[in-house]
Structures are given as structure tokens and as C-alpha cells.
Scaffold this active site. Structure first.
Site, mmCIF file in Angstrom:
data_model
loop_
_atom_site.group_PDB
_atom_site.id
_atom_site.type_symbol
_atom_site.label_atom_id
_atom_site.label_comp_id
_atom_site.label_asym_id
_atom_site.label_seq_id
_atom_site.Cartn_x
_atom_site.Cartn_y
_atom_site.Cartn_z
ATOM 1 N N SER A 128 1.121 -1.437 -9.417
ATOM 2 C CA SER A 128 1.300 -0.502 -8.317
ATOM 3 C C SER A 128 -0.065 -0.124 -7.730
ATOM 4 O O SER A 128 -0.833 -0.996 -7.348
ATOM 5 C CB SER A 128 2.093 0.715 -8.795
ATOM 6 N N GLU A 185 11.874 -4.107 -3.343
ATOM 7 C CA GLU A 185 11.014 -2.916 -3.381
ATOM 8 C C GLU A 185 10.267 -2.757 -2.064
ATOM 9 O O GLU A 185 10.018 -3.725 -1.346
ATOM 10 C CB GLU A 185 10.047 -2.991 -4.552
#
Length: 304
Positions: free
Chosen positions: A147, A240
Site C-alpha cells: 500500500s 481495488e
């Protein structure tokens, strides 16, 4: 999709997603993330944890019980540059350490909004330099992260390459690489991401960038240069919101001549690798990443 992944998706959508959408107190959010990590993520047998000392502090070293092989994985944790710590990632690091046989080093870098960019980047550079000062060569280190930490890992890679220091490789799980927020998946996947609310991305970005421009390579490695780039492993989910950050990063590195191994899931949560031991898809992804790391460090030890 395994039934375990299907259950995880439903659970995250009903629990974590609403919390991510409304949390405002970042101190409470950090504590909640740390406690939920202890409750949700399985501990890894056969691992040891030692607090880093000297120039490598604050941070955590994770290793298996056996004598570790030469080389270190410098892992930069995720959490949007706002939450997360070695204390929330020690189990993922333990799985990586056990599967690779190498030590994992988790630096504890400063977080926004108290310490906005480029504080995290500067801390990552200091961690890299501390490993080199500890006697490691650049080609004995794999830089990794997830991330925001994945974006930070790639930003650190660009810095190291600019200094003529070529790591053995880089691993990025669902990396956040573009803080200009130009990726189309921020819109197209707003309804399919079960963890990250797209409506809050601009707000979080503004807390993170500080005085930097959003396209500064220290926070947006999509705009960095990667001369003589080592092999890369990049993973993402098609559903995502950060999909396009990873897709475009992989393409940029490949177009620049680097070997890029992709691990793409059709319908998994952001950084699904965290759920190792619970979800087969997470186990499979970590196995792939571990094989990549072992091969990268073995090539460097062989001098190839």
C-alpha cells in the site's frame, strides 16, 4: 475464488470499510489497527523478533529459528502513511522470513498528519543507509512494502538507483504510487473495493503530502526514474481502487527494461496478503513473493 476469500470480502465490507470511511481520530485508529492485527492475524511458528538497535532503531528484525541466509528484506509497512507500525506487521514479516530464510527489517517510520511527507521518505532512506552502514551491500537487500509502504519502497528504490546503488529486487503489494490521484480505478472500482473508501482518498492525500507537490517522486514513484532497475514483483487486485497505481507502475518499470513479475487477483481485498494462514489466495501470493525474493538474493550472492 475460495470460500474463505468470499467470507473475508463480506466481512471487510461490513466491518472495516465503514470504519475506514468515518474515522477521524488517528491516534485511536492506530491503536485499533494494532489491536485488530493481534486478534485477526495468525502468529507464525518458528520466528524470532528482536528490536533494532543503534542507527537501525526504531525498528524490528524478524527471522526464522534457523541461522538466516545472507541478505535482508527491508519491509516498509502500509497504512496510508497515517496508521500502521512494525507492531501491526510483525506476523506478515514472520511469514516472509520463514518462507525465505532471510531476515526482515521493519523500520518504524514517522506518520502523517503529525509528520507529513517527506518525513517517511527520509526515514526510509536513513533505514537503507543504516543497513549499508551495517555491512550489507545494496545487492544483498530486497526492498519491499505494501500500500503506502509499497509506494515508499518504490520511491526508495528510485533514490537508491539515482545514487548508483542497485538493490537485489523490489516487492510491492497493492502499492500507492500516484498521489495526483489520476488512476481511473479510483472511480471505476469505487463500488467494488471492500476495504478502501474512494470518497476519502483526496482527504487522506492532502494530510500526507505536506509541502510536496502530489507528483513529487518521493511520494509518487510513478513519476520517478528507475535507471538499471532490478527485478520487481508487483501484486494487485482487479477490484481495488489502487489497481491502476500498480498496473501503471508495472508497465513503467517493464517499459524501462526491468523484469516485472505480476501477481493479479480477480477479486481480492487491498493487500490480501495480510490474511495469510486464513485465505488460500493470501498464502499463494506470499509463496510467489517468497520465491521471487529467494531467487533475487540468490542471484546477487552468485554474482549474476
Amino acid at each position: 475464488m475460495s470460500w474463505q476469500l468470499a467470507v473475508l470480502r463480506r466481512s471487510l465490507k461490513r466491518t472495516a470499510y465503514p470504519v475506514m470511511g468515518r474515522v477521524r481520530n488517528w491516534g485511536i485508529a492506530r491503536t485499533a489497527f494494532r489491536l485488530s492485527a493481534k486478534l485477526a492475524f495468525r502468529s507464525v511458528r518458528g520466528t524470532r523478533y528482536v528490536q533494532a538497535e543503534g542507527a537501525l532503531a526504531p525498528g524490528l528484525f524478524v527471522r526464522g529459528r534457523a541461522e538466516p541466509k545472507p541478505g535482508v528484506i527491508l519491509y516498509l509497512h502500509g497504512g496510508a502513511y497515517i496508521i500502521g507500525s512494525p507492531g501491526t506487521y510483525w506476523e506478515l514479516a514472520g511469514r516472509i522470513a520463514r518462507q525465505t530464510g532471510h531476515r526482515v527489517y521493519l523500520p518504524d517510520y514517522p506518520l502523517a498528519p503529525e509528520d507529513p511527507a517527506p518525513a517517511a521518505f527520509h526515514a526510509a532512506v536513513l533505514a537503507w543507509e543504516a543497513l549499508l552502514g551495517d555491512g550489507l551491500r545494496p545487492d544483498q537487500i530486497v526492498i519491499a512494502g505494501d500500500s503506502a509502504g509499497g509506494g515508499l519502497a518504490l520511491a526508495l528504490l528510485a533514490h537508491a538507483l539515482a545514487e548508483g546503488q542497485r538493490p537485489a529486487g523490489v516487492v510491492a503489494f497493492s502499492p500507492w504510487t500516484d498521489l495526483t490521484l489520476s488512476g481511473n480505478s479510483l472511480k471505476t472500482n469505487a463500488d467494488t473495493d471492500v476495504l478502501l473508501p474512494a470518497a476519502r482518498v483526496h482527504e487522506i492525500r492532502d494530510l500526507v503530502v505536506g509541502a510536496l507537490a502530489p507528483d513529487d517522486p518521493r511520494v509518487s514513484p510513478l513519476f520517478a526514474r528507475f535507471p538499471n532497475c532490478p527485478p520487481a514483483f508487483i501484486a494487485w487486485s482487479e477490484t481495488e481502487i489502487l489497481r491502476d497505481d500498480a498496473v501503471r507502475m508495472a508497465r513503467k518499470l517493464r517499459d524501462g527494461g526491468a523484469f516485472v513479475e505480476q501477481d493479479v487477483q480477480a477479486d481480492a481485498p487491498h493487500v490480501w496478503q495480510l490474511f495469510h494462514g486464513m485465505v488460500p489466495e493470501a498464502n499463494a501470493s506470499l509463496h510467489k513473493a517468497a520465491r521471487f525474493i529467494v531467487a533475487a538474493l540468490a542471484r546477487r550472492e552468485a554474482g549474476s
